[in-house]
Design an enzyme around this catalytic site. Sequence first.
Site, mmCIF file in Angstrom:
data_model
loop_
_atom_site.group_PDB
_atom_site.id
_atom_site.type_symbol
_atom_site.label_atom_id
_atom_site.label_comp_id
_atom_site.label_asym_id
_atom_site.label_seq_id
_atom_site.Cartn_x
_atom_site.Cartn_y
_atom_site.Cartn_z
ATOM 1 N N TRP A 1 -4.820 0.712 10.745
ATOM 2 C CA TRP A 1 -5.097 0.557 8.742
ATOM 3 C C TRP A 1 -5.010 -0.181 8.666
ATOM 4 O O TRP A 1 -5.402 -0.728 7.586
ATOM 5 C CB TRP A 1 -4.097 1.981 8.493
ATOM 6 C CG TRP A 1 -4.230 1.782 7.131
ATOM 7 C CD1 TRP A 1 -3.611 1.848 5.820
ATOM 8 C CD2 TRP A 1 -5.179 2.409 6.390
ATOM 9 N NE1 TRP A 1 -4.233 2.148 4.977
ATOM 10 C CE2 TRP A 1 -5.445 2.747 5.190
ATOM 11 C CE3 TRP A 1 -7.029 2.894 7.027
ATOM 12 C CZ2 TRP A 1 -6.328 2.638 4.641
ATOM 13 C CZ3 TRP A 1 -7.814 2.976 6.052
ATOM 14 C CH2 TRP A 1 -7.884 3.221 5.055
ATOM 15 N N TYR B 1 0.784 -0.912 -0.210
ATOM 16 C CA TYR B 1 -0.123 -0.189 0.015
ATOM 17 C C TYR B 1 1.034 1.121 -0.374
ATOM 18 O O TYR B 1 0.546 2.066 -0.971
ATOM 19 C CB TYR B 1 -1.253 -0.025 1.273
ATOM 20 C CG TYR B 1 -1.789 1.235 1.219
ATOM 21 C CD1 TYR B 1 -2.870 1.750 0.547
ATOM 22 C CD2 TYR B 1 -1.112 2.464 2.270
ATOM 23 C CE1 TYR B 1 -3.623 3.259 0.405
ATOM 24 C CE2 TYR B 1 -2.201 3.391 2.984
ATOM 25 C CZ TYR B 1 -3.130 3.914 1.345
ATOM 26 O OH TYR B 1 -3.859 4.665 2.073
ATOM 27 N N GLU C 1 -11.500 5.744 6.643
ATOM 28 C CA GLU C 1 -10.401 6.708 7.330
ATOM 29 C C GLU C 1 -11.157 6.444 8.751
ATOM 30 O O GLU C 1 -10.971 6.849 10.264
ATOM 31 C CB GLU C 1 -10.350 8.040 6.763
ATOM 32 C CG GLU C 1 -8.926 8.256 6.006
ATOM 33 C CD GLU C 1 -7.790 7.881 6.435
ATOM 34 O OE1 GLU C 1 -7.771 7.481 7.437
ATOM 35 O OE2 GLU C 1 -6.879 7.754 5.468
#
Length: 211
Positions: free
Chosen positions: A69, A39, A61
Amino acid sequence: MPDTPTPPDPTRAGQEAALGEDGLRRCVWAASHPVNRHYHDTEWGLPVRGEQELYERITLEGFQAGLSWLTILNKRAAFRQAFCDFVPEKVAAFTDEDVERLMTNAAIVRNRRKIEAARTNAVAVLNLRAEGGLDSFLWSFQPERTPEPRSTAEVPTTSPESTALSTALRRLGFAFVGPTTTHALMEAVGMIDTHLVGCHRRGTSGVWPSG
């Protein structure tokens, strides 16, 4: 897609860009896990434009708040399926029954307030079309300068611009858009570059010089 990285391990706070087995230096949060690394190397910090794409990032988010995350990345495909590829019209039309259905979906993060916020924010996105749309609105908060952190200790988690964006989004009816979340959003979509100085991805967005 707040998108945002996993917060650095406190025991590694202050570290400079980490050297990987491939000889490339990366931000510390991306140095070990292959999903984070991919990512980081292919998406994070590159410019994201478009209503649907930005709505997805805002939603993810929001779901990330209080979680790593990496958790969100691992569930991203399931999120896209559950939220109709983040087409605002479709999510805005979700009923209370849809919310209850999503609360039984173990493939996503089952948090009622966050699920309801996704629906609320979809409505707000549609309403923004009369004022130029989500894309132009979000990018109007791009700062004149970007941070230049040399270590994890220097990476900010908020900024005057993220605070202003948070306030503006809340006034428009958005939820789960606090200053930390909006700052992470700004990082993820390329509005600022918080790759560490020394990271091989620093300056690759085309928005900011490598520094």
